[in-house]
Scaffold this motif. Structure first.
Motif, short mmCIF file in Angstrom:
data_model
loop_
_atom_site.label_atom_id
_atom_site.label_comp_id
_atom_site.label_asym_id
_atom_site.label_seq_id
_atom_site.Cartn_x
_atom_site.Cartn_y
_atom_site.Cartn_z
N LYS A 284 -3.68 4.95 5.35
CA LYS A 284 -5.66 5.27 4.86
C LYS A 284 -5.54 7.17 5.15
O LYS A 284 -6.03 7.26 4.25
N GLU B 153 -8.83 3.79 -3.72
CA GLU B 153 -8.96 2.45 -3.32
C GLU B 153 -7.93 2.36 -2.04
O GLU B 153 -8.77 1.51 -1.12
N LEU B 154 -7.52 3.26 -2.20
CA LEU B 154 -6.21 2.68 -0.29
C LEU B 154 -7.08 2.92 0.82
O LEU B 154 -6.99 3.15 1.80
N TYR C 29 -8.28 1.01 2.68
CA TYR C 29 -7.49 0.11 3.15
C TYR C 29 -7.18 0.22 4.67
O TYR C 29 -7.50 0.91 5.65
N ASN C 30 -7.09 -1.30 5.72
CA ASN C 30 -6.69 -0.99 6.68
C ASN C 30 -6.11 -0.52 7.54
O ASN C 30 -5.94 -0.21 9.19
N PRO D 75 0.70 -1.40 0.05
CA PRO D 75 0.07 0.23 0.10
C PRO D 75 0.91 0.88 0.25
O PRO D 75 0.66 1.91 -0.64
#
Length: 442
Positions: A387, A377-378, A381-382, A352
């Motif tokens: 993020k 998309e990012l 992300y967790n 990422p």
């Protein structure tokens, strides 16, 4: 003889007309008096009928129309009152009381343009300077309350002509220059005069006067005098606002820009911090790191590229490539960054952080469409660091694209640590840009 007879008849006709007009006016006045009596005793329906007869007999008397409008107002018939007051100023455009009542009606209806228009008309008609100042002050306050303070300049100038040493007008003049014209020297001068007068009269000025003086000094990079002004502030709300002008606060903003590879903006803020506080060590540390990235690091890049080429372990190769791309972004070498991003993708190990670097690289070459697609998309992300970096960068790109509504939604999300502070600053920037758009469209 014929001419004599004709002149005699003409005189009689004129006399009859004049007498009839006088009787009609007297008759109208009688009905007006009846209307006054009914109005004073709360008999509004009868008052309306009496005023209407008076108007029918003398339609050019604005007083009759105004009084009818007042009865409509008292009886809650706001639309009728509005129309009657408008008729009053049709008959006499200088009827101040009708303008003032219309201003109140439009303020209640939240039609602030018309409210301001009639207050301004009242200002132009009256010769009483106290009233002129009161009308201009009301206009200035409405514009500030409705976030239209950028329109207040001409009204503040009118007020200053009437009362150049009025403390409140000087204060509003300073705010106008602090936040609209950015002429901090004029803001400082107005506040110094107002504060000196208040200190002479009362021993001390209001705290918000010292706050605005501190803002003017701070903006002029006169941090010593800014701190002297800020020391006079005890109010918690004002003291909270001061935090945005501290080295600690600005360092957080610089750090956020550094993390999205906006090194120029980070550097500008860090230099401001050092001017503000020469002993603030974290600013020096980050600035040293930024300045190192400006040096010619081509030999380092060559060594890292060689290290990548000799790696047999794919995992280790990916880590070195990631470091290399990070280094190139900080160095501003976007051509090589794209080359190594492509090489990174061929290894089939998605990271990422590297996807974020790719988005930043696309943004750097003005391909915002690809940058935003990657960032969106990012955001899901967790990993929190990626993020929030992605959300912050996406918001800045949306501002560049003048998509202010979407940018506000992005920056209004909860951010941690330095990104939270930097997001607040971005929201302030959006607000200013939206105001600029409104002004340009007028």
């Amino acid at each position: 003889m014929r001419n004599y007879y004709f002149n005699f008849i003409s005189c009689i006709i004129l006399f009859i007309c004049a007498t009839t007009l006088t009787y009609a006016q007297n008759d109208a006045e009688d009905y007006y008096v009846k209307g006054e009596v009914f109005a004073e005793t709360g008999k509004y329906d009868q008052a309306i009928m009496a005023y209407e007869v008076a108007i029918a007999k003398d339609s050019n008397n604005p007083k009759y129309l105004y009084k009818l409008g007042m009865v409509y107002l008292k009886s809650g018939k706001m639309n009728d009152a509005e129309q009657t007051f408008l008729k009053t100023i049709e008959v006499d455009e200088n009827y101040i009381d009708a303008h003032l009542k219309l201003a109140l009606l439009y303020k209640d209806k939240k039609d602030f343009d018309k409210c301001i228009k009639h207050l301004d008309q009242a200002y132009r008609v009256t010769t009483n300077e106290d009233k002129q100042l009161a009308y201009k002050t009301r206009i200035i306050n409405i514009l500030e309350m409705k976030n239209r303070f950028d329109e207040a300049g001409p009204h503040i100038e009118d007020a200053k002509k009437i009362a150049p040493n009025n403390n409140y007008i000087l204060y509003m003049d300073a705010k106008y220059h602090n936040y609209i014209t950015k002429n901090y020297e004029l803001a400082k001068n107005s506040l110094q005069l107002a504060i000196a007068q208040m200190e002479e009269e009362k021993g001390k000025a209001h705290e918000h006067y010292y706050y605005e003086l501190g803002v003017a000094h701070h903006s002029l990079e006169d941090y010593q005098n800014a701190n002297i002004a800020f020391k006079e502030i005890r109010d918690d709300k004002l003291r909270n606002k001061l935090s945005a002008m501290t080295p600690e606060y600005l360092y957080q903003v610089a750090s956020a820009y550094y993390q999205i590879y906006d090194l120029e903006e980070a550097s500008t803020i860090l230099h401001s911090i050092i001017k503000m506080n020469k002993s603030f060590e974290p600013a020096y540390d980050l600035l040293i790191e930024l300045e190192e990235n400006k040096l010619n690091r081509s030999e380092v890049i060559k060594l890292l590229e060689h290290k990548v080429s000799i790696q047999k372990d794919n995992t280790e190769k990916v880590k070195i490539l990631a470091d290399l791309i990070d280094f190139e972004l900080k160095f501003g070498d976007f051509d090589n960054a794209f080359k190594h991003l492509e090489e990174f993708a061929q290894n089939g190990i998605p990271l990422p952080d590297v996807k974020f670097m790719e988005a930043r690289a696309y943004h750097a070459v003005n391909n915002n469409e690809k940058a935003m697609a990657l960032l969106e998309e990012l955001i899901n992300y967790n990993g929190p660091k990626v993020k929030y970096r992605s959300s912050f960068l996406l918001g800045t790109i949306l501002i560049d694209e003048k998509k202010y509504k979407e940018a506000k939604l992005t920056f209004n999300q909860p951010f941690p640590a330095e990104f939270s502070i930097a997001a607040k600053e971005q929201l302030k920037l959006i607000k200013q840009k939206e105001k600029d758009v409104i002004v340009q469209n007028k």
